[in-house]
Design a protein around this motif. Structure first.
Motif, PDB file in Angstrom:
ATOM      1  N   GLN A 236      16.324   3.939   7.435  1.00 10.23           N
ATOM      2  CA  GLN A 236      16.150   5.316   6.998  1.00 10.23           C
ATOM      3  C   GLN A 236      16.542   5.445   5.531  1.00 10.23           C
ATOM      4  OE1 GLN A 236      18.496   7.779   9.605  1.00 10.23           O
ATOM      5  NE2 GLN A 236      17.002   7.674  11.260  1.00 10.23           N
ATOM      6  N   TRP A 237      15.732   6.218   4.811  1.00 10.51           N
ATOM      7  CA  TRP A 237      16.022   6.473   3.397  1.00 10.51           C
ATOM      8  C   TRP A 237      16.330   7.947   3.193  1.00 10.51           C
ATOM      9  CZ3 TRP A 237      17.478   4.773  -1.111  1.00 10.51           C
ATOM     10  CH2 TRP A 237      17.254   5.547  -2.261  1.00 10.51           C
ATOM     11  N   GLN A 238      17.517   8.223   2.686  1.00  6.10           N
ATOM     12  CA  GLN A 238      17.889   9.572   2.277  1.00  6.10           C
ATOM     13  C   GLN A 238      18.622   9.435   0.958  1.00  6.10           C
ATOM     14  OE1 GLN A 238      19.989  11.897   5.192  1.00  6.10           O
ATOM     15  NE2 GLN A 238      20.014  13.732   3.940  1.00  6.10           N
TER      16      GLN A 238
ATOM     17  N   LEU B 269      10.403   2.751   0.869  1.00  5.10           N
ATOM     18  CA  LEU B 269      11.673   2.573   1.570  1.00  5.10           C
ATOM     19  C   LEU B 269      11.712   3.408   2.846  1.00  5.10           C
ATOM     20  CD1 LEU B 269      14.163   2.659  -1.441  1.00  5.10           C
ATOM     21  CD2 LEU B 269      13.424   0.650  -0.156  1.00  5.10           C
ATOM     22  N   ARG B 270      11.150   4.586   2.795  1.00  3.22           N
ATOM     23  CA  ARG B 270      11.178   5.496   3.934  1.00  3.22           C
ATOM     24  C   ARG B 270      10.336   4.976   5.102  1.00  3.22           C
ATOM     25  NH1 ARG B 270       9.716   9.546   1.192  1.00  3.22           N
ATOM     26  NH2 ARG B 270      11.824  10.077   0.499  1.00  3.22           N
ATOM     27  N   THR B 271       9.302   4.207   4.797  1.00  2.00           N
ATOM     28  CA  THR B 271       8.379   3.722   5.835  1.00  2.00           C
ATOM     29  C   THR B 271       8.530   2.228   6.103  1.00  2.00           C
ATOM     30  OG1 THR B 271       6.650   3.369   4.154  1.00  2.00           O
ATOM     31  CG2 THR B 271       6.688   5.506   5.261  1.00  2.00           C
ATOM     32  N   LEU B 272       9.636   1.652   5.672  1.00  2.00           N
ATOM     33  CA  LEU B 272       9.791   0.202   5.731  1.00  2.00           C
ATOM     34  C   LEU B 272       9.857  -0.330   7.156  1.00  2.00           C
ATOM     35  CD1 LEU B 272      10.074  -2.142   3.733  1.00  2.00           C
ATOM     36  CD2 LEU B 272      12.553  -1.847   3.851  1.00  2.00           C
TER      37      LEU B 272
ATOM     38  N   ARG C 162       0.833  -1.197   0.000  1.00  2.00           N
ATOM     39  CA  ARG C 162       0.000   0.000   0.000  1.00  2.00           C
ATOM     40  C   ARG C 162       0.873   1.255   0.000  1.00  2.00           C
ATOM     41  NH1 ARG C 162      -5.236   1.141   1.026  1.00  2.00           N
ATOM     42  NH2 ARG C 162      -5.610  -1.090   1.234  1.00  2.00           N
ATOM     43  N   ALA C 163       1.959   1.232   0.758  1.00  2.00           N
ATOM     44  CA  ALA C 163       2.870   2.379   0.776  1.00  2.00           C
ATOM     45  C   ALA C 163       3.473   2.611  -0.602  1.00  2.00           C
ATOM     46  CB  ALA C 163       3.973   2.143   1.812  1.00  2.00           C
ATOM     47  N   TRP C 164       3.779   1.529  -1.307  1.00  2.00           N
ATOM     48  CA  TRP C 164       4.312   1.649  -2.673  1.00  2.00           C
ATOM     49  C   TRP C 164       3.282   2.335  -3.581  1.00  2.00           C
ATOM     50  CZ3 TRP C 164       8.109  -2.183  -1.337  1.00  2.00           C
ATOM     51  CH2 TRP C 164       9.320  -2.075  -2.034  1.00  2.00           C
ATOM     52  N   LEU C 165       2.047   1.888  -3.480  1.00  2.00           N
ATOM     53  CA  LEU C 165       1.005   2.440  -4.338  1.00  2.00           C
ATOM     54  C   LEU C 165       0.727   3.906  -4.010  1.00  2.00           C
ATOM     55  CD1 LEU C 165      -1.491  -0.568  -4.358  1.00  2.00           C
ATOM     56  CD2 LEU C 165       0.041   0.135  -6.208  1.00  2.00           C
TER      57      LEU C 165
END
Length: 340
Positions: A180-182, A172-175, A161-164
């Protein structure tokens, strides 16, 4: 800190596993069994495994210390949820890989004789490994696979759902809280300090039930990149199958009725409570009530992703759904009689 360095090609090649990987779940569950002190998640399951563990299975436990290195060859990239196919891949490991991985495991201490034989790829040692892995899996993992799959599928539904909703970078940011994604680096809080250049190979992300501490990856950065992360453990009923065994027969009788069969069908791709209500043209309260009955019967699992509750089928629910397809039509709206 573990850091994955992405290129634009890598972002386009991020993918999430279609389900739990039996070889990874076998290895990671062995890590849990091997924990010696402190509070242990899944403690009842662990004690049950230890009390029934056959001697042959202890070979696997010696290859999977709770901390530090475990051989990469124990978790081959088979792309299947079939344990036997994964085991065949393990037992077909090239001798050079066996020698490399076993030397890493033995670093700093003298290996046992059978470990040297395994490093040499001797047929008796490989047969012993096969017996150990199968006997362990049949005791510790196979009886609970439906529960493992249900919990992982639920977490995977939230990630999908986060991908969509926001694309790959949002996913990636909410995995996971430890990730952490930067752009262009995915950082994972671990005790190791490593950099992995994906170099266009992409990244396979695998939600895991028995990964109970930090996310984990393969030690050899030259192998296909993979990242295992612990599923969020706030899902209703995700521990029930491993920690207790209960008879759901009485709850299953509550499923008789047109609307609940329609609810099950509506959850074929997962849904929030409000989406479920919209699809069936029933009130959110009624949708929530039906979801509760289905969850208590072990047919769906429910979890919260931020401010939204997501429902997804368990393997048992999928089986029942398959038996209903083409025979129980979804109503355009629900009546009071349907809800009884």
């Amino acid at each position: 800190m573990l850091r994955f360095h992405f290129t634009a090609d890598d972002l386009a090649r991020v993918r999430i596993s279609p389900g739990p990987d039996p070889m990874w779940e076998t290895l990671l569950s062995a890590h849990v069994v091997n924990q010696r002190s402190g509070a242990v998640l899944l403690g009842t399951w662990r004690e049950r495994v230890l009390s029934g563990l056959p001697p042959a299975a202890r070979m696997l436990l010696r290859l999977t210390p709770p901390r530090g290195y475990s051989p990469d060859f124990l978790t081959p990239a088979t792309g299947t949820d079939d344990f036997e196919a994964g085991l065949d891949a393990v037992l077909s490991t090239p001798r050079a890989r066996l020698r490399h991985d076993m030397s890493e495991l033995a670093r700093g201490h003298k290996p046992r004789v059978w470990m040297r034989d395994l490093a040499d790829g001797s047929a008796p040692a490989l047969r012993g490994l096969g017996v150990a892995m199968r006997s362990y899996y049949e005791l510790a993992v196979a009886p609970y696979w439906g529960d493992v799959r249900a919990a992982v599928d639920l977490d995977r539904a939230a990630r999908t759902r986060a991908w969509l909703e926001g694309g790959t970078e949002h996913a990636l940011r909410t995995l996971h809280p430890t990730i952490q994604w930067q752009h262009p680096v995915l950082s994972v809080s671990t005790t190791a300090d490593r950099d992995v250049d994906l170099a266009g190979r992409g990244l396979l992300i695998v939600p895991s039930y028995f990964c109970v501490r930090a996310p984990i990856t393969l030690a050899d950065a030259d192998l296909p990149p993979v990242l295992l992360y612990p599923i969020v453990r706030r899902h209703a009923g995700t521990e029930r199958g491993l920690e207790t065994r209960s008879d759901g027969g009485r709850q299953l009788t509550a499923l008789l009725g047109r609307t609940r069969a329609a609810v099950l069908r509506a959850l074929g791709t997962g849904a929030t409570t409000s989406e479920l209500a919209q699809r069936l043209e029933i009130s959110p309260a009624s949708a929530s009530e039906h979801a509760t009955v289905l969850r208590n019967a072990g047919l769906i699992a429910s979890g919260r992703d931020r401010n939204t509750v997501i429902h997804a089928l368990t393997p048992l629910g999928q089986t029942l759904l398959d038996s209903c397809v083409g025979r129980v039509p979804a109503p355009t709206s629900a009546t009071a009689g349907d809800l009884a």
